[in-house]
Design a protein around this motif. Structure first.
Motif, PDB file in Angstrom:
ATOM      1  N   GLN A   1      31.376  45.633  38.269  1.00  0.00           N
ATOM      2  CA  GLN A   1      31.387  45.876  36.832  1.00  0.00           C
ATOM      3  C   GLN A   1      31.302  44.572  36.043  1.00  0.00           C
ATOM      4  O   GLN A   1      30.574  44.475  35.067  1.00  0.00           O
ATOM      5  N   LEU A   2      32.058  43.553  36.469  1.00  0.00           N
ATOM      6  CA  LEU A   2      32.030  42.268  35.767  1.00  0.00           C
ATOM      7  C   LEU A   2      30.645  41.638  35.875  1.00  0.00           C
ATOM      8  O   LEU A   2      30.114  41.102  34.914  1.00  0.00           O
ATOM      9  N   ILE A   3      30.050  41.735  37.056  1.00  0.00           N
ATOM     10  CA  ILE A   3      28.738  41.140  37.293  1.00  0.00           C
ATOM     11  C   ILE A   3      27.677  41.807  36.421  1.00  0.00           C
ATOM     12  O   ILE A   3      26.805  41.147  35.865  1.00  0.00           O
ATOM     13  N   ASN A   4      27.761  43.122  36.264  1.00  0.00           N
ATOM     14  CA  ASN A   4      26.739  43.870  35.527  1.00  0.00           C
ATOM     15  C   ASN A   4      27.042  44.043  34.044  1.00  0.00           C
ATOM     16  O   ASN A   4      26.236  44.570  33.305  1.00  0.00           O
ATOM     17  N   SER A   5      28.206  43.595  33.602  1.00  0.00           N
ATOM     18  CA  SER A   5      28.633  43.836  32.229  1.00  0.00           C
ATOM     19  C   SER A   5      28.092  42.782  31.274  1.00  0.00           C
ATOM     20  O   SER A   5      28.129  41.594  31.566  1.00  0.00           O
ATOM     21  N   LYS A   6      27.641  43.241  30.132  1.00  0.00           N
ATOM     22  CA  LYS A   6      27.240  42.307  29.070  1.00  0.00           C
ATOM     23  C   LYS A   6      28.467  42.000  28.207  1.00  0.00           C
ATOM     24  O   LYS A   6      28.580  40.936  27.628  1.00  0.00           O
ATOM     25  N   GLU A   7      29.389  42.944  28.160  1.00  0.00           N
ATOM     26  CA  GLU A   7      30.577  42.809  27.315  1.00  0.00           C
ATOM     27  C   GLU A   7      31.445  41.621  27.736  1.00  0.00           C
ATOM     28  O   GLU A   7      32.018  40.928  26.906  1.00  0.00           O
ATOM     29  N   ASP A   8      31.553  41.404  29.033  1.00  0.00           N
ATOM     30  CA  ASP A   8      32.427  40.339  29.523  1.00  0.00           C
ATOM     31  C   ASP A   8      31.687  39.006  29.661  1.00  0.00           C
ATOM     32  O   ASP A   8      32.251  38.030  30.105  1.00  0.00           O
ATOM     33  N   ALA A   9      30.419  38.997  29.293  1.00  0.00           N
ATOM     34  CA  ALA A   9      29.617  37.801  29.537  1.00  0.00           C
ATOM     35  C   ALA A   9      30.108  36.600  28.730  1.00  0.00           C
ATOM     36  O   ALA A   9      30.031  35.474  29.197  1.00  0.00           O
ATOM     37  N   TYR A  10      30.639  36.817  27.515  1.00  0.00           N
ATOM     38  CA  TYR A  10      31.002  35.690  26.663  1.00  0.00           C
ATOM     39  C   TYR A  10      32.104  34.828  27.268  1.00  0.00           C
ATOM     40  O   TYR A  10      31.931  33.632  27.442  1.00  0.00           O
ATOM     41  N   ASP A  11      33.254  35.437  27.611  1.00  0.00           N
ATOM     42  CA  ASP A  11      34.332  34.592  28.138  1.00  0.00           C
ATOM     43  C   ASP A  11      33.952  34.016  29.493  1.00  0.00           C
ATOM     44  O   ASP A  11      34.305  32.890  29.825  1.00  0.00           O
TER      45      ASP A  11
END
Length: 162
Positions: free
Chosen positions: A76-86
């Protein structure tokens, strides 16, 4: 050294079934082991960044005040755009400014690292990951398990309680 936190924790923030375990791990297991039993101070988004704060600048400030970055690797972290900033800020600080060590916790088998961004692959190649295995879930609260010993090995030395 002017740092407030021993580690800033980056984890997927979407609400899927696997994220439920990850959130439980981030909010319950990690603080219990690393803070209560080992004396570290963690910065966890959603617990240590306050409502109304500008999230982007708060994240950046907290990371700068942390000695380590702990990234929980999940699909999920790898594919997420939401978590990309931090994640992006963290990797920039770790690689370009070279002032923060990154600890990668592989929470589920990622398989090939080909989908990961290049900076993450570079860190994995340099330092590797610490793999969370299902058997850890039997005794996740033991700071003496192999997993937590590996995590503590990469953490800064704790200051003796005064």
């Amino acid at each position: 050294d002017g740092k407030i936190y021993d580690a800033y924790v980056i984890y997927p923030k979407n609400h899927t079934s696997e994220a439920n375990f990850v959130e439980y791990f981030v909010y319950q297991i990690m603080p219990d082991i690393l803070e209560n039993k080992c004396g570290y101070k963690l910065c966890i988004y959603g617990r240590d960044i306050y409502p109304g704060e500008d999230a982007a600048s708060a994240i950046e400030k907290r990371m700068q005040k942390s000695r380590r970055l702990i990234i929980l690797l999940t699909h999920q972290l790898i594919n997420s755009k939401e978590d990309a900033y931090d994640q992006h800020i963290a990797l920039y600080n770790a690689l370009i400014q070279n002032d923060t060590k990154v600890i990668l916790l592989e929470m589920e088998t990622i398989g090939t690292y080909g989908k990961l961004q290049e900076s993450l692959r570079f860190i994995i190649k340099q330092r590797g990951t610490i793999k969370w295995k299902e058997e850890h879930t039997v005794h996740p609260q033991s700071p003496n398990s192999k997993f937590w010993k590996q995590v503590r090995y990469h953490m800064p030395r704790t200051r003796s309680p005064s």
